[in-house]
Design an enzyme around this catalytic site. Structure first.
Site, PDB file in Angstrom:
ATOM      1  N   GLY A  11       0.776  -1.233   0.000  1.00  0.00           N
ATOM      2  CA  GLY A  11       0.000   0.000   0.000  1.00  0.00           C
ATOM      3  C   GLY A  11       0.810   1.287   0.000  1.00  0.00           C
ATOM      4  N   SER A  12       2.005   1.253  -0.609  1.00  0.00           N
ATOM      5  CA  SER A  12       2.768   2.511  -0.642  1.00  0.00           C
ATOM      6  C   SER A  12       2.103   3.528  -1.580  1.00  0.00           C
ATOM      7  CB  SER A  12       4.231   2.276  -1.032  1.00  0.00           C
ATOM      8  OG  SER A  12       4.346   1.860  -2.362  1.00  0.00           O
ATOM      9  N   ASN A  13       1.454   3.042  -2.640  1.00  0.00           N
ATOM     10  CA  ASN A  13       0.702   3.974  -3.497  1.00  0.00           C
ATOM     11  C   ASN A  13      -0.498   4.541  -2.747  1.00  0.00           C
ATOM     12  OD1 ASN A  13       1.683   4.336  -6.369  1.00  0.00           O
ATOM     13  ND2 ASN A  13       1.871   2.114  -6.148  1.00  0.00           N
ATOM     14  N   LEU A  87      -9.044  -9.272 -10.677  1.00  0.00           N
ATOM     15  CA  LEU A  87      -9.798  -8.659 -11.765  1.00  0.00           C
ATOM     16  C   LEU A  87     -11.027  -7.979 -11.168  1.00  0.00           C
ATOM     17  CD1 LEU A  87      -9.592  -8.555 -14.878  1.00  0.00           C
ATOM     18  CD2 LEU A  87     -11.186 -10.483 -14.947  1.00  0.00           C
ATOM     19  N   ASN A 102      -6.409   2.473 -12.697  1.00  0.00           N
ATOM     20  CA  ASN A 102      -5.418   1.496 -12.229  1.00  0.00           C
ATOM     21  C   ASN A 102      -4.021   2.047 -12.497  1.00  0.00           C
ATOM     22  OD1 ASN A 102      -4.297  -1.068 -11.390  1.00  0.00           O
ATOM     23  ND2 ASN A 102      -4.017  -1.581 -13.553  1.00  0.00           N
ATOM     24  N   HIS A 104      -0.109   0.799 -13.274  1.00  0.00           N
ATOM     25  CA  HIS A 104       0.682  -0.365 -13.676  1.00  0.00           C
ATOM     26  C   HIS A 104       2.150   0.058 -13.780  1.00  0.00           C
ATOM     27  CE1 HIS A 104       1.353  -4.320 -15.358  1.00  0.00           C
ATOM     28  NE2 HIS A 104       2.111  -3.761 -16.279  1.00  0.00           N
ATOM     29  N   ASP A 145      -5.188  -4.743 -17.049  1.00  0.00           N
ATOM     30  CA  ASP A 145      -4.247  -3.781 -17.633  1.00  0.00           C
ATOM     31  C   ASP A 145      -4.638  -3.275 -19.019  1.00  0.00           C
ATOM     32  OD1 ASP A 145      -2.706  -4.112 -15.321  1.00  0.00           O
ATOM     33  OD2 ASP A 145      -1.615  -5.797 -16.198  1.00  0.00           O
TER      34      ASP A 145
HETATM   35  C1  GRF Z   1       3.010  -1.112  -7.643  1.00  0.00           C
HETATM   36  O1  GRF Z   1       4.157  -1.237  -8.413  1.00  0.00           O
HETATM   37  C2  GRF Z   1       1.793  -1.117  -8.526  1.00  0.00           C
HETATM   38  O2  GRF Z   1       1.975  -0.453  -9.740  1.00  0.00           O
HETATM   39  C3  GRF Z   1       1.637  -2.571  -8.773  1.00  0.00           C
HETATM   40  O3  GRF Z   1       1.907  -3.177  -7.531  1.00  0.00           O
HETATM   41  C4  GRF Z   1       2.772  -2.332  -6.785  1.00  0.00           C
HETATM   42  C5  GRF Z   1       2.061  -2.035  -5.508  1.00  0.00           C
HETATM   43  O4  GRF Z   1       2.856  -1.368  -4.606  1.00  0.00           O
HETATM   44  N1  GRF Z   1       0.406  -2.881  -9.396  1.00  0.00           N
HETATM   45  P1  GRF Z   1       2.218  -0.772  -3.294  1.00  0.00           P
HETATM   46  O5  GRF Z   1       1.339  -1.841  -2.653  1.00  0.00           O
HETATM   47  O6  GRF Z   1       1.441   0.447  -3.655  1.00  0.00           O
HETATM   48  O7  GRF Z   1       3.388  -0.458  -2.420  1.00  0.00           O
END
Ligand code: GRF
Length: 254
Positions: A11-13, A87, A102, A104, A145
């Site tokens: 969950g860093s994003n 999905l 999403n 990617h 994707d």
């Molecule tokens: C990221 O590289 C995202 O693009 C991919 O999985 C990774 C998730 O990283 N789909 P995080 O969980 O957000 O750290």
């Protein structure tokens, strides 16, 4: 807009989105109101709880009717997949047209699709011999994707990169790109048209400001690319946050 983030991993994003939408300028367009995960013990759910954001464990990720009902009950307007490995059921995609995004970690349409996640993506990129990878944010359809591309940002692939090194370099860009695109969609400056094309722009600059500016992002990354043959290309030089946002605005005048 009420934004739901779905994530399977650390969950860093999600963290980058929470930080971004805590800022008043971004908060004016949206708020992260819930986080869902197919993994009960994911770092993403932990992070959500730590921030006091409503968190939901998705018991059966294939049950589109249940997921749609839950998201509707929560009043969700926009769904962001941030490392969500399942999905998204058709019922959900159909119920939020142009409202599911999403991220990617490669330049789609290459290196995507079923089974292409995590280090597998970066290993495939390296094995292919391409010199440029990057991050892609796209509107989601019922396939993995696929769907109209909202934004991309290039990242160089160095000769001796390991998948982990490349993943870390791309992830840094993801953390910047995703919040900007989500804010643009939440505020209505960027949208998916009924013609299936993406309209609008990303970033806070007016058209006049964009035209007046002489900055151009590709030349920056071109600079990074020129390091490809340098002795120690340890780190990509990325623009600071404000410059990144400005460059994104310049790169996506649609
Ligand atoms: C990221 O590289 C995202 O693009 C991919 O999985 C990774 C998730 O990283 N789909 P995080 O969980 O957000 O750290």
């Amino acid at each position: 807009m009420r934004i739901a983030v779905l994530a399977s991993g650390g969950g860093s994003n999600l963290g980058a989105l929470l930080t971004h939408f805590a800022r008043p300028e971004a908060a004016a367009s949206g708020a992260i109101t819930c986080v869902g995960s197919d993994k009960a013990d994911s770092g993403a759910l932990e992070r959500a709880r730590a921030h006091g954001v409503h968190s939901v464990h998705i018991g059966d990720p294939r049950d589109g009717v249940a997921m749609r009902g839950r998201l509707r009950d929560l009043g969700v307007d926009l769904i962001v997949l941030a490392g969500y490995l399942r999905l998204v059921p058709t019922e959900v995609v159909m119920a939020w047209p142009g409202r599911v995004l999403n991220i990617h970690p490669a330049l789609l349409p290459a290196f995507g699709g079923a089974g292409m996640y995590g280090l597998r993506v970066h290993s495939a990129v390296i094995a292919s011999g391409v010199l440029v990878s990057g991050a892609t944010v796209h509107f989601v359809d019922e396939h993995f994707d696929r769907g109209a591309i909202a934004a991309q940002w290039p990242v160089p692939v160095y000769a001796h990169d390991t998948a982990k090194e490349l993943a870390a370099r791309v992830l840094k860009v993801e953390h910047r790109l995703l919040p900007l695109v989500v804010e643009a969609v939440a505020s209505g400056t960027l949208s998916l048209g009924t013609d299936g094309r993406v309209h609008g722009h990303i970033g806070m600059l007016s058209e006049a400001q964009q035209q007046a500016s002489t900055r151009f992002s590709i030349s920056r990354e071109g600079g990074a690319q020129s390091q490809l043959h340098a002795a120690d290309p340890a780190e990509v030089s990325l623009p600071d946050d404000a410059a990144f946002a400005r460059d994104i605005a310049l790169l996506y005048p649609r």
